[in-house]
Design an enzyme around this catalytic site. Sequence first.
Site, mmCIF file in Angstrom:
data_model
loop_
_atom_site.group_PDB
_atom_site.id
_atom_site.type_symbol
_atom_site.label_atom_id
_atom_site.label_comp_id
_atom_site.label_asym_id
_atom_site.label_seq_id
_atom_site.Cartn_x
_atom_site.Cartn_y
_atom_site.Cartn_z
ATOM 1 N N VAL A 1 61.840 50.579 52.310
ATOM 2 C CA VAL A 1 61.803 49.740 51.036
ATOM 3 C C VAL A 1 60.708 50.374 49.824
ATOM 4 O O VAL A 1 59.921 51.216 50.248
ATOM 5 C CB VAL A 1 61.617 48.583 50.983
ATOM 6 C CG1 VAL A 1 62.541 47.810 51.959
ATOM 7 C CG2 VAL A 1 60.206 48.287 51.806
ATOM 8 N N SER B 1 45.762 53.378 45.855
ATOM 9 C CA SER B 1 45.796 52.271 45.117
ATOM 10 C C SER B 1 44.675 52.339 44.080
ATOM 11 O O SER B 1 43.892 52.920 44.348
ATOM 12 C CB SER B 1 45.784 50.987 45.836
ATOM 13 O OG SER B 1 45.857 49.921 44.980
ATOM 14 N N ASN C 1 52.658 56.773 53.031
ATOM 15 C CA ASN C 1 53.092 55.959 52.071
ATOM 16 C C ASN C 1 52.888 54.433 52.434
ATOM 17 O O ASN C 1 52.512 53.658 51.681
ATOM 18 C CB ASN C 1 54.616 56.255 51.495
ATOM 19 C CG ASN C 1 55.046 54.710 50.619
ATOM 20 O OD1 ASN C 1 54.385 54.425 49.664
ATOM 21 N ND2 ASN C 1 55.907 54.141 51.338
ATOM 22 N N SER D 1 61.509 49.239 61.136
ATOM 23 C CA SER D 1 62.996 49.061 60.996
ATOM 24 C C SER D 1 63.763 50.087 60.289
ATOM 25 O O SER D 1 63.346 50.307 59.090
ATOM 26 C CB SER D 1 63.252 47.490 60.534
ATOM 27 O OG SER D 1 64.730 47.347 60.460
ATOM 28 N N TYR E 1 41.541 44.848 51.827
ATOM 29 C CA TYR E 1 42.644 45.709 51.378
ATOM 30 C C TYR E 1 41.787 46.744 50.415
ATOM 31 O O TYR E 1 42.076 47.898 50.815
ATOM 32 C CB TYR E 1 43.751 45.162 50.619
ATOM 33 C CG TYR E 1 44.624 46.024 49.992
ATOM 34 C CD1 TYR E 1 45.605 46.836 50.878
ATOM 35 C CD2 TYR E 1 44.552 46.258 48.591
ATOM 36 C CE1 TYR E 1 46.387 47.580 50.348
ATOM 37 C CE2 TYR E 1 45.509 47.148 47.890
ATOM 38 C CZ TYR E 1 46.619 47.982 48.904
ATOM 39 O OH TYR E 1 47.294 48.662 48.213
ATOM 40 N N VAL F 1 52.671 47.808 40.823
ATOM 41 C CA VAL F 1 54.262 48.538 41.017
ATOM 42 C C VAL F 1 55.101 47.455 41.489
ATOM 43 O O VAL F 1 54.822 46.798 42.403
ATOM 44 C CB VAL F 1 54.109 49.817 42.049
ATOM 45 C CG1 VAL F 1 55.707 50.437 41.959
ATOM 46 C CG2 VAL F 1 53.321 50.593 41.804
ATOM 47 N N GLU F 2 56.288 47.414 40.947
ATOM 48 C CA GLU F 2 57.058 46.205 41.400
ATOM 49 C C GLU F 2 57.918 46.524 42.286
ATOM 50 O O GLU F 2 58.833 47.302 42.587
ATOM 51 C CB GLU F 2 58.176 45.780 39.896
ATOM 52 C CG GLU F 2 58.872 44.664 40.018
ATOM 53 C CD GLU F 2 59.880 44.320 38.895
ATOM 54 O OE1 GLU F 2 60.870 43.676 39.002
ATOM 55 O OE2 GLU F 2 59.334 44.925 37.691
ATOM 56 N N THR F 3 57.213 46.271 43.706
ATOM 57 C CA THR F 3 58.017 46.384 44.880
ATOM 58 C C THR F 3 57.941 44.932 45.704
ATOM 59 O O THR F 3 57.971 43.839 44.928
ATOM 60 C CB THR F 3 57.244 47.205 45.725
ATOM 61 O OG1 THR F 3 55.893 46.925 45.825
ATOM 62 C CG2 THR F 3 57.268 48.698 44.930
#
Length: 255
Positions: A16, A146, A92, A39, A161, A196-198
């Site tokens: 994703v 990041s 990633n 997965s 994080y 980031v739009e995820t």
Amino acid sequence: MERWTGRVALVTGASVGIGAAVARALVQHGMKVVGCARSVDKIEKLAAECQSAGYPGTLIPYKCDLSNEEEILSMFSAIRTLHQGVDVCINNAGLARPEPLLSGKTEGWRTMIDVNVMAVSICTREAYQSMKERNIDDGHIININSMNGHSVVPQSVVHFYSATKYAVTALTEGLRQELREARTHIRATCISPGLVETGFAFKLHDNDPERAAATYESIRCLKAEDMANAVIYVLSAPPHVQIGDIQMRPTEQIS
């Protein structure tokens, strides 16, 4: 990107978001991409889409839990057997758990360390060894970092994080130095995005989807494709040019 045609890239967390966008872009440029995740259903679907679109490269799904070193080593062994080895490694995969420093659960901290720091380090080591044993002197290791790896924001849920991403900043520079000491032209880069739009925020705030959605609604965020374009830019740089870090934010982002 012509020199990368037909060569092998590993993209972790390819199911994703940023990982999927990067995998797609590399396949579009003719690379043989091993995309791994816990997965592989979504990677298999993406592979079929790439094939239907007639992209010159190939996407090979591989199931791997990056918090398990044995699975990582098994994956690299399979890549060696089936595809000779890795020429590009894109670390990633990463995650955040809402575990503050004063009240967070040890399990959440350990999970972030395992995926954000240990898996990056193990994959980097194995990718380098793969390149070295085949005398690959122009490989590339890219860590998706990041902006939280460069500044600590006043949000307690991302402080641990942020510590893991500061580690990625240090690991990437340390890697650059060790590669230079080894007299190789393999390059090391990290790419540090802001918002980031995820699905990232929805995993961070998994008990508060409204808060997660609001993260992406306040400003016009970066897209996963923007990150993929940055990866292509880094890989396209002439061999004598090493891009150490790309820091990129939405124009409207404050910090």
